[in-house]
Write a protein that holds these residues in place. Structure first.
Motif, short mmCIF file in Angstrom:
data_model
loop_
_atom_site.label_atom_id
_atom_site.label_comp_id
_atom_site.label_asym_id
_atom_site.label_seq_id
_atom_site.Cartn_x
_atom_site.Cartn_y
_atom_site.Cartn_z
N ARG A 83 8.12 -37.79 -8.77
CA ARG A 83 7.43 -37.77 -7.47
C ARG A 83 6.89 -36.37 -7.16
O ARG A 83 5.78 -36.23 -6.64
CB ARG A 83 8.37 -38.24 -6.36
N ILE A 84 7.66 -35.34 -7.50
CA ILE A 84 7.16 -33.98 -7.25
C ILE A 84 5.99 -33.69 -8.17
O ILE A 84 4.99 -33.10 -7.76
CB ILE A 84 8.28 -32.93 -7.46
N ASN A 85 6.11 -34.08 -9.44
CA ASN A 85 5.02 -33.83 -10.39
C ASN A 85 3.75 -34.57 -9.97
O ASN A 85 2.64 -34.04 -10.08
CB ASN A 85 5.43 -34.27 -11.80
N LYS A 86 3.93 -35.78 -9.47
CA LYS A 86 2.78 -36.60 -9.04
C LYS A 86 2.17 -36.07 -7.75
O LYS A 86 0.95 -36.13 -7.55
CB LYS A 86 3.24 -38.05 -8.85
N ASN A 87 3.02 -35.54 -6.86
CA ASN A 87 2.56 -35.11 -5.54
C ASN A 87 2.68 -33.60 -5.36
O ASN A 87 3.11 -33.12 -4.31
CB ASN A 87 3.36 -35.83 -4.44
N LYS A 88 2.30 -32.84 -6.39
CA LYS A 88 2.44 -31.38 -6.34
C LYS A 88 1.74 -30.78 -5.13
O LYS A 88 2.27 -29.90 -4.46
CB LYS A 88 1.88 -30.75 -7.63
N CYS A 89 0.54 -31.26 -4.85
CA CYS A 89 -0.24 -30.73 -3.71
C CYS A 89 0.51 -30.93 -2.40
O CYS A 89 0.59 -30.03 -1.57
CB CYS A 89 -1.61 -31.40 -3.65
N MET A 90 1.07 -32.15 -2.24
CA MET A 90 1.75 -32.47 -1.00
C MET A 90 2.97 -31.59 -0.78
O MET A 90 3.19 -31.09 0.33
CB MET A 90 2.19 -33.95 -1.04
N TYR A 91 3.76 -31.38 -1.83
CA TYR A 91 4.95 -30.54 -1.69
C TYR A 91 4.59 -29.09 -1.41
O TYR A 91 5.29 -28.40 -0.68
CB TYR A 91 5.84 -30.67 -2.94
N GLN A 92 3.47 -28.64 -1.98
CA GLN A 92 2.99 -27.29 -1.73
C GLN A 92 2.65 -27.12 -0.25
O GLN A 92 3.03 -26.14 0.40
CB GLN A 92 1.75 -27.05 -2.60
N ILE A 93 1.94 -28.09 0.30
CA ILE A 93 1.55 -28.06 1.71
C ILE A 93 2.79 -28.14 2.61
O ILE A 93 2.95 -27.36 3.55
CB ILE A 93 0.60 -29.24 2.04
N MET A 94 3.68 -29.10 2.32
CA MET A 94 4.87 -29.30 3.14
C MET A 94 5.75 -28.05 3.15
O MET A 94 6.24 -27.64 4.20
CB MET A 94 5.69 -30.48 2.61
#
Length: 207
Positions: free
Chosen positions: A93-104
């Motif tokens: 999930r982190i690999n797939k949503n790298k952008c989202m985790y960066q923003i969060m």
């Protein structure tokens, strides 16, 4: 789970890309509308404000995990196999949503703006409860030690991966991971295996 229609999903994915590239403050509703091929009024209608759009984006990326955790919990696997599946799930999930985790990570750590995170926190709480049940199952069977802080296990998984990714330049140079392919392969294989071994060591009884 929050449902979004196709147009809302397009807007959310566009916003995610621009927030990650330009930062939240550096991205305007106008630029999101232009990139998504919609008008500003449509974004306002669906989300209200840029802050509300960010809140919706966080929900969009996090609300699907509950179903995946429940599936792992119900599967006919040993407690250790379930934990390995948990590690795979968190990392994928982190690999797939790298952008989202960066923003969060940036928005939640700086506290620059007031966001209504109640829905997100509720989803996170529900996910944590299922995660806890999976670990407790292993404890009840006498396989896992009871002397472990269950709440910190996801932190150990995510923290290791986020640290590795945020220090990418250092690891690229010291480990010769100088292409996208070699870096991602290392994350998928060696780093994932290291995290699994770490969690296993935390959970199993000491000899």
């Amino acid at each position: 789970m929050t449902e979004f229609n196709d147009k809302q999903t397009d807007i959310l994915q566009t916003a995610e890309k621009l927030f990650a590239e330009e930062g939240f403050d550096g991205t305007s509703i106008r630029s999101i509308a232009k990139e998504a091929g919609v008008n500003i009024a449509m974004i306002s209608y669906y989300f209200g404000s840029k802050e509300k759009l960010l809140e919706a984006l966080i929900m969009y990326r996090t609300s699907g995990m509950k179903m995946q955790l429940e599936t792992i919990f119900k599967e006919d696997l040993s407690p250790l196999e379930k934990v390995n599946r948990l590690v795979d799930l968190y990392i994928s999930r982190i690999n797939k949503n790298k952008c989202m985790y960066q923003i969060m990570h940036f928005e939640l750590s700086t506290k620059k703006r007031i966001m209504n995170m109640e829905s997100f926190m509720e989803v996170k709480k529900q996910n944590s409860e299922i995660f806890k049940k999976i670990i407790e199952e292993g404890q009840e069977q006498g396989i896992f030690t009871k002397n472990v802080n269950i709440a910190l296990i996801p932190t150990t998984i995510l923290g290791t991966l986020v640290h590795f990714r945020s220090n990418r330049l250092y690891y690229e140079k010291t480990m010769q991971l100088d292409t996208e392919e070699t870096f991602e392969s290392y994350v998928t294989n060696e780093l994932t295996q290291h995290i699994k071994q770490t969690i296993k060591a935390l959970l199993l009884h000491e000899n």
